[in-house]
Design a protein around this motif. Sequence first.
Motif, PDB file in Angstrom:
ATOM      1  N   LYS A   2       0.839  -1.192   0.000  1.00  0.00           N
ATOM      2  CA  LYS A   2       0.000   0.000   0.000  1.00  0.00           C
ATOM      3  C   LYS A   2       0.875   1.243   0.000  1.00  0.00           C
ATOM      4  CE  LYS A   2      -1.866   3.471   2.562  1.00  0.00           C
ATOM      5  NZ  LYS A   2      -1.337   4.324   3.638  1.00  0.00           N
ATOM      6  N   GLY A 205      -7.796   7.821   6.544  1.00  0.00           N
ATOM      7  CA  GLY A 205      -6.596   7.003   6.692  1.00  0.00           C
ATOM      8  C   GLY A 205      -6.849   5.535   6.388  1.00  0.00           C
ATOM      9  N   ASP A 208      -4.776   1.971   4.635  1.00  0.00           N
ATOM     10  CA  ASP A 208      -3.998   0.941   5.342  1.00  0.00           C
ATOM     11  C   ASP A 208      -4.897  -0.274   5.599  1.00  0.00           C
ATOM     12  OD1 ASP A 208      -1.965   2.871   5.667  1.00  0.00           O
ATOM     13  OD2 ASP A 208      -2.747   3.488   7.615  1.00  0.00           O
ATOM     14  N   LYS A 263      -0.818   7.786  13.926  1.00  0.00           N
ATOM     15  CA  LYS A 263      -1.483   7.940  12.635  1.00  0.00           C
ATOM     16  C   LYS A 263      -0.859   7.076  11.539  1.00  0.00           C
ATOM     17  CE  LYS A 263      -2.456  11.528   9.246  1.00  0.00           C
ATOM     18  NZ  LYS A 263      -1.565  12.404   8.490  1.00  0.00           N
TER      19      LYS A 263
END
Length: 469
Positions: A2, A205, A208, A263
Amino acid sequence: MKFGGTSVGSAERIAGAAALAAKSVREGHGVVVVTSAMSGVTNQLIAAAEAASRGEWRSEARAELFARHRAVAETLFGDRRSLLDSALARIDERLERFEKLCFGLSMVHELTPRLLDAISGTGEMLAAPILAGAISAQGFRSEAVEATELIVTNEDFGDAEPFVDATREKSRARLLPIVESGAVPVVTGFVGATVEGVATTLGRGGSDYSAAILGAALDAGEIWIWTDVDGVMTANPQEVPEARTLREISYSEAAELAYYGAKVLHHKTILPAVRQQIPVRILNSFEPSQQGTRITAEGRPSERGVKAVTSIRNVSLITISGRGMQGVTGLAAKAFTAAAAARANVLMISQASSENNLCFVVNASDAQRVVRALRGALELDLMLNHIDEIAADDSIAVVAAVGDRMKGAPGIAGRVFGALGANGVNVIAISQGSSELNISLIVAEEQSADAVRAIHRAFELDRPSRSTD
Ligand code: ADP
Ligand code: ASP
Ligand code: MG
């Protein structure tokens, strides 16, 4: 593999990402790539949607997004007309839909979570054809695939959860033939679709998480997350400049760190990996020769106990207090049932032993909804004066010290609180999960950076140790 937003943030970065994918294919691995939107694009999309819903639709938004992506595509494969044309055609199509949705919003003035997902997931759909083109330009066949075809989710728009079996079936059917033919699928991160095919997102986010979901669905040998730092570090390097990269951490440490604000990993990323014991690596796309962090079952425990320190802001402390609470049974059950019904995630819970105060932390955006739900659910207790007050305080942060070896090691909590006291940090509430791999505490938001630095220094996390070197 990723690639995060900064790792695909420019033509140069996309070429670098394509080269990293190509290198693994050359070494004989089957590779599935998951891409984020180019850095800043998701924020731009959300801002455009919000403006449109206020009736302020800026028609330049589409043109600006197209110009940025076209410039990158032209730099990457300007002389390869067919690559350029097919990428631009796809980008234009997605931006056309984005514009129509925003235009509709500017008429109805209502931004529902469902519409926001349809818009905010567009960025990944713009990036994927370019990254696929860049991999093709390096001589490897590649195909952009939208995860709306692969990841089947529930209808929790903005925070959707995948259905594991349906996702597994679709992903294998669509991706394995591509990989087996020697080509590289480039899948959009962040997005999925409901059973009916309505677009959803996995939360900010969330790319992931997409990578981990697909890694598990495909029984991948490893899941690699390429980002803009050397791996999972002992603290956020923006807050603690002397933070160090951890060589290896356990699934439980990674889950705890991600959950409490690191994060570098979306908070749910670890779940699909741990279920199948797939090793995860966090790597720096700017420095690919660095070892990065490996996330494994054992995780190389640190003799120091604490391995890393994190903080979460934008949270709110909900306090239910009253001298009449003592001995009243069922208050906590009612409170948490109400919080759950208000669809709020409870990050941390603490109760004073005197029993006249129960407090817990939720995301700031959920706080007012939770307070309203609590006032409803506890109406009788308020009337009977069991409870005097239900309040929300947004001016706090949660700080967490995390490490597997904290289990059964005496004195760690003492050192944490000693360090905070010595640095003038006032602790508002504390909580230690029974898993004992986390001590979390609530401090005033303006003291959270000091708190993180004080704990980092007290456990000498800036110095090499077995878990870092
Ligand atoms: P990406 O776009 O690659 O997904 P993110 O910005 O989401 O990257 O996450 C990487 C960032 O996370 C780093 O640049 C760093 O500022 C931040 N971060 C916060 N805590 C940590 C930590 N403990 N270790 C590493 N990075 C952290
Ligand atoms: N592009 C999405 C975001 O900015 C997802 C991601 O980058 O992981 O939140
Ligand atoms: Mg990220």
